[in-house]
Design a protein around this motif. Structure first.
Motif, PDB file in Angstrom:
ATOM      1  N   ASN A 172       0.654  -1.259   0.000  1.00 41.20           N
ATOM      2  CA  ASN A 172       0.005   0.065   0.116  1.00 41.20           C
ATOM      3  C   ASN A 172       0.774   1.123   0.042  1.00 41.20           C
ATOM      4  O   ASN A 172       0.371   2.395  -0.669  1.00 41.20           O
TER       5      ASN A 172
ATOM      6  N   VAL B 141      -4.854   3.981   2.000  1.00 42.41           N
ATOM      7  CA  VAL B 141      -4.751   4.608   3.300  1.00 42.41           C
ATOM      8  C   VAL B 141      -5.667   3.853   4.025  1.00 42.41           C
ATOM      9  O   VAL B 141      -5.265   3.544   5.281  1.00 42.41           O
ATOM     10  N   THR B 142      -6.949   3.418   3.585  1.00 42.48           N
ATOM     11  CA  THR B 142      -7.846   2.789   4.422  1.00 42.48           C
ATOM     12  C   THR B 142      -7.217   1.302   4.799  1.00 42.48           C
ATOM     13  O   THR B 142      -7.292   1.109   6.113  1.00 42.48           O
TER      14      THR B 142
ATOM     15  N   LEU C  68       0.797   4.238  -2.972  1.00 37.07           N
ATOM     16  CA  LEU C  68       0.918   5.845  -2.834  1.00 37.07           C
ATOM     17  C   LEU C  68       1.987   6.534  -3.317  1.00 37.07           C
ATOM     18  O   LEU C  68       1.905   7.495  -3.823  1.00 37.07           O
TER      19      LEU C  68
ATOM     20  N   CYS D  13      -5.521   5.520  -4.157  1.00 37.08           N
ATOM     21  CA  CYS D  13      -4.821   5.996  -2.689  1.00 37.08           C
ATOM     22  C   CYS D  13      -5.825   5.986  -1.478  1.00 37.08           C
ATOM     23  O   CYS D  13      -5.455   5.507  -0.397  1.00 37.08           O
TER      24      CYS D  13
END
Length: 315
Positions: A45, A71-72, A49, A67
């Motif tokens: 992840n 983040v989640t 990003l 993105c």
């Protein structure tokens, strides 16, 4: 004496997380795949990003939503794994009451946000395929930001009453949670009060978030498939399907295990408790691990940027 024992858990300062009951002797071995999944989720992840941030050609709605999903996934996996691994490795089972409620809130909140982001991504694919000439005018950066804010507020506000209700309950039975994290259903089972309102509200949230999201995604992809099969050539159909394939893989990896877990819990009570706990724990970790892997392999823009990055470094 009985009164003192009863009141001891009225307002517990800590809960005890048992990990995976019945498999305590295997906690070290179980921690290996869990730690591996967490490492892949973190690296994958953050890579997504980094690539989207550094590649101007990826500054488009689909990648902005990706993105948001990254983040989640980072927050969701980090809400569960560090404490879980501390139980497996160091037998650190205590968790503060407020920290337990916070963990429960983050798990449910960011699971709901993930579902909402899938709806946003389905909308992006719908506009891109069914109305491509207006895609850039409909999904502007301002509109994408509004969608992200809506997904965030919906989940945060809908989930907020759950820990507030849980804080009000008396816990006069025990403060032992037979799981490696603070799950809502586990805390409901510990309370010695009428928790029907919390159970009903939990079902209401499940309907407002997951059920409605699945309905919207299904409607979007029904229209997308109709548009795809109306294309004049097979090559055009296959190319268009390819642009949606990664999103479909991600959706399936999120909703199908969740449906499987829900049905097993509701209708098969003969399954051992440790199996339920293990499946529930894995369910929260599979999407954060698989999402960046699937998008990295199947999304042309990200795959191409990764190849250029490694080729440049190798040179």
């Amino acid at each position: 004496m009985s009164d003192s024992n009863t009141t001891a858990f009225k307002n517990p300062t800590t809960f005890i997380l048992l990990g995976i009951p019945g498999l305590e002797a295997a906690h070290i071995w179980i921690s290996i795949p869990f730690c591996t999944m967490y490492t892949i989720a973190i690296l994958g992840n953050f890579t997504i990003l980094f690539i989207v941030k550094t590649e101007p050609s990826l500054h488009r709605p689909m990648y902005y939503f990706l993105c948001m999903l990254a983040v989640t996934d980072l927050v969701l996996s980090s809400s569960i794994l560090p404490k879980m691994l501390s139980i497996f490795w160091f037998n650190s089972r205590e968790i503060n009451f407020s920290a337990c409620l916070t963990q429960m809130y983050f798990i449910q909140c960011f699971s709901g946000m993930e579902s909402g982001i899938f709806v946003a991504m389905a909308l992006d694919r719908y506009v891109a395929i069914c109305n491509p000439l207006r895609h850039s005018t409909i999904l502007t950066n301002h509109f994408v930001a509004k969608i992200g804010l809506t997904v965030l507020l919906r989940s945060c506000l809908l989930i907020l009453p759950i820990p507030i209700l849980a804080r009000q309950w008396p816990y006069c039975r025990t403060n032992i949670i037979p799981q490696p994290y603070c799950a809502h259903i586990a805390m409901v089972n510990l309370a010695c009060a009428d928790t029907r309102i919390s159970s009903y509200y939990g079902l209401f949230v499940l309907f407002c978030v997951m059920a409605l999201d699945v309905i919207f995604i299904t409607m979007s992809y029904t229209q997308i498939l109709r548009a795809i099969f109306s294309l004049p050539t097979k090559d055009a159909q296959l190319k268009t399907i390819g642009t949606c394939s990664s999103h479909l893989f991600v959706i399936l990896s999120f909703y199908i295990p969740g449906l499987f877990f829900f049905l097993r819990y509701q209708f098969n009570q003969n399954v051992p408790g440790h199996f339920h706990v293990l499946i529930a724990s894995v369910y929260h970790l599979i999407p954060p691990m698989l999402n960046p892997v699937i998008y990295g392999v199947r999304t042309k823009g990200i795959r191409g940027r990764l190849l250029r990055l490694f080729t440049h470094e190798g040179a």
